[in-house]
Design a protein around this motif. Sequence first.
Motif, PDB file in Angstrom:
ATOM      1  N   PRO A 111      20.354 -11.271  -0.086  1.00 28.51           N
ATOM      2  CA  PRO A 111      19.674 -10.958   1.063  1.00 28.51           C
ATOM      3  C   PRO A 111      20.166 -10.619   2.238  1.00 28.51           C
ATOM      4  CG  PRO A 111      19.125 -13.163  -0.132  1.00 28.51           C
ATOM      5  CD  PRO A 111      20.304 -12.380  -0.833  1.00 28.51           C
ATOM      6  N   PRO A 112      19.687  -9.735   3.350  1.00 27.83           N
ATOM      7  CA  PRO A 112      20.118  -9.617   4.424  1.00 27.83           C
ATOM      8  C   PRO A 112      20.548 -10.440   5.382  1.00 27.83           C
ATOM      9  CG  PRO A 112      17.892  -9.078   4.531  1.00 27.83           C
ATOM     10  CD  PRO A 112      18.048  -9.384   2.922  1.00 27.83           C
ATOM     11  N   GLU A 128      13.784  -5.943   1.934  1.00 24.36           N
ATOM     12  CA  GLU A 128      13.991  -6.965   2.975  1.00 24.36           C
ATOM     13  C   GLU A 128      14.757  -6.094   4.095  1.00 24.36           C
ATOM     14  OE1 GLU A 128      15.228 -11.278   2.779  1.00 24.36           O
ATOM     15  OE2 GLU A 128      14.595 -11.107   0.687  1.00 24.36           O
ATOM     16  N   VAL A 129      15.905  -5.490   3.451  1.00 26.23           N
ATOM     17  CA  VAL A 129      16.834  -4.432   4.362  1.00 26.23           C
ATOM     18  C   VAL A 129      15.964  -3.611   5.211  1.00 26.23           C
ATOM     19  CG1 VAL A 129      18.782  -3.216   4.384  1.00 26.23           C
ATOM     20  CG2 VAL A 129      18.806  -4.983   2.812  1.00 26.23           C
ATOM     21  N   LEU A 130      14.968  -3.009   4.530  1.00 29.44           N
ATOM     22  CA  LEU A 130      14.107  -1.969   5.052  1.00 29.44           C
ATOM     23  C   LEU A 130      13.470  -2.490   6.098  1.00 29.44           C
ATOM     24  CD1 LEU A 130      13.062   0.468   2.059  1.00 29.44           C
ATOM     25  CD2 LEU A 130      14.698   1.174   3.909  1.00 29.44           C
ATOM     26  N   TYR A 179       7.774   0.567   9.817  1.00 28.43           N
ATOM     27  CA  TYR A 179       7.571   1.444   8.625  1.00 28.43           C
ATOM     28  C   TYR A 179       6.266   0.613   7.838  1.00 28.43           C
ATOM     29  CZ  TYR A 179       7.824   4.881   5.009  1.00 28.43           C
ATOM     30  OH  TYR A 179       7.573   6.025   4.376  1.00 28.43           O
ATOM     31  N   GLU A 180       5.234   1.363   7.484  1.00 29.00           N
ATOM     32  CA  GLU A 180       4.038   0.688   7.065  1.00 29.00           C
ATOM     33  C   GLU A 180       4.212   0.255   5.712  1.00 29.00           C
ATOM     34  OE1 GLU A 180       0.697   2.995   7.770  1.00 29.00           O
ATOM     35  OE2 GLU A 180       0.669   2.744  10.078  1.00 29.00           O
ATOM     36  N   LEU A 211       8.605   2.895  -0.092  1.00 31.05           N
ATOM     37  CA  LEU A 211       9.713   3.645   0.422  1.00 31.05           C
ATOM     38  C   LEU A 211      10.942   3.071  -0.544  1.00 31.05           C
ATOM     39  CD1 LEU A 211      11.226   5.755   2.061  1.00 31.05           C
ATOM     40  CD2 LEU A 211      11.732   4.089   3.904  1.00 31.05           C
ATOM     41  N   ALA A 212      10.981   1.715  -0.625  1.00 36.06           N
ATOM     42  CA  ALA A 212      12.264   1.096  -1.324  1.00 36.06           C
ATOM     43  C   ALA A 212      12.486   1.543  -2.855  1.00 36.06           C
ATOM     44  CB  ALA A 212      12.053  -0.315  -1.282  1.00 36.06           C
ATOM     45  N   LYS A 213      10.910   1.633  -3.373  1.00 34.94           N
ATOM     46  CA  LYS A 213      11.001   2.223  -4.865  1.00 34.94           C
ATOM     47  C   LYS A 213      11.796   3.398  -5.072  1.00 34.94           C
ATOM     48  CE  LYS A 213       7.636  -1.103  -6.321  1.00 34.94           C
ATOM     49  NZ  LYS A 213       6.151  -1.197  -6.860  1.00 34.94           N
ATOM     50  N   LYS A 214      11.252   4.367  -4.135  1.00 28.62           N
ATOM     51  CA  LYS A 214      11.755   5.652  -4.104  1.00 28.62           C
ATOM     52  C   LYS A 214      13.025   5.848  -3.770  1.00 28.62           C
ATOM     53  CE  LYS A 214      10.560  10.366  -1.895  1.00 28.62           C
ATOM     54  NZ  LYS A 214       9.555  10.862  -0.832  1.00 28.62           N
ATOM     55  N   ASN A 215      13.536   5.119  -2.852  1.00 31.54           N
ATOM     56  CA  ASN A 215      15.206   5.291  -2.447  1.00 31.54           C
ATOM     57  C   ASN A 215      15.973   4.728  -3.868  1.00 31.54           C
ATOM     58  OD1 ASN A 215      14.298   6.322  -0.097  1.00 31.54           O
ATOM     59  ND2 ASN A 215      14.855   4.571   1.138  1.00 31.54           N
TER      60      ASN A 215
END
Length: 429
Positions: A354-355, A399-401, A408-409, A414-418
């Motif tokens: 976790p961040p 959590e990091v994002l 960012y909405e 975005l996390a899954k894509k990255n």
Amino acid sequence: MHVQIEVTTEIEIKQLEDLIKYKELMENLNMKINKSKLGRDLGVDRRTVDRYLSGKDLEKKRVRASKIDPYYEIILDLLSDKTPQTFYYKKVLWQFMKDHHGLECSESSFRRYLSTKPECQAYFSKGQRVPNPHVVVRYETPPGEQAQFDWKENVPYITSDGEKISVNIGVLVLGYSRFRTYGLTLSKSQTVLMSFLTESFEGLGGVPQHLLVDNMKTVMDEHRTKYNRGIVNERFNQFAQDYGFEVKPCIAGRPRTKGKVETIMKLLDEIHAYQGMFTYEELHDFVQKLNTRHNQTFHQGNRKIPLLAYKQEKSHLLPLPRKDLRDSYKVKMSHVKVNPASMITYQSNQYSVPPEYKGKTVQLQTYDDHIHVYHNTELVAVHTISTKVLNYKEAHYIEVLGHEMPSYEDAEELAKKNLMTMDEVYKID
């Protein structure tokens, strides 16, 4: 023609409702009713008798609303097939309702309420156990003499992110006080067992004279039977000698011999009430909370509170061996620093945490193909050892994002894509 007529010559008045029939009889006989005498016979006021005789304004049993009624729909939902949660005992459901829905009532009242609801009672009745046909002899031990150990093993659990895992809970209980320690693990290996016992003995501040176990492979090379004393394996026997306790294996097929630890196993079924709600790390914390609660709860078996009884038993335990010997039985711990990407490095590959632990030093335990990451005594992450260069848990990356891109909405999308992109880039052929 002869007709036999049955004539009622007596009327019995057992309750107030019978007074209407009695009134009809007395009126037909043109006789006066002694209301005071009826009141004395029935134990009520003569005015109550008068109301029942008149047939007006009769008292009716008042059906009181239960304080549990407002929770009825929640209870039905929890017991339905809509959730992965399972409640093996009414006590577990009662505790869950108290902890998460603010229910305020005694366990006995809750159990009685469920018994009046056929749909609820059926849920618990379908899994009723068959009574034990064997005679169970009660056996108690003096302080410090005995502890019992067993695994609550291969418990299927669905984590909050949908992962299906199989967990084990080690349970050590002192025979006299019923004070216990719990340990959640993904493995039942001998290394894990001895590390758990070591940490338990350190937590207790001493060692019992005897350890009662079943015929698990990590302890016994040869099972103890009715006709065979069994053989403790060499490594565990050395462990017992170093700590100064004697191993007492149960006769195979007689789990009731270690009944003190067996009775605890059903209490641990409470974790099924939380299916799909916790990560593995959160489940670890929950098991420790269960441990604390059970040690502070009145025990029906010995009529004591384990925590208070343990204070009496502690002085009777054997002393701990020296620290370097104890440390040799613990799972090895190493220290690493969390990098700015919220990752730690193990064998050249990186694993997420976790961040909030960025820049902090954490401890790693590696055993049975898993990395366990601790900060002080708190378990913060568990990873399967992998050949991948980057090993992110989706929840950690989200959590990091969230920290880096708070505006960012759709951070989850975005996390899954990255993560899919990183897996492709760093894939090892």
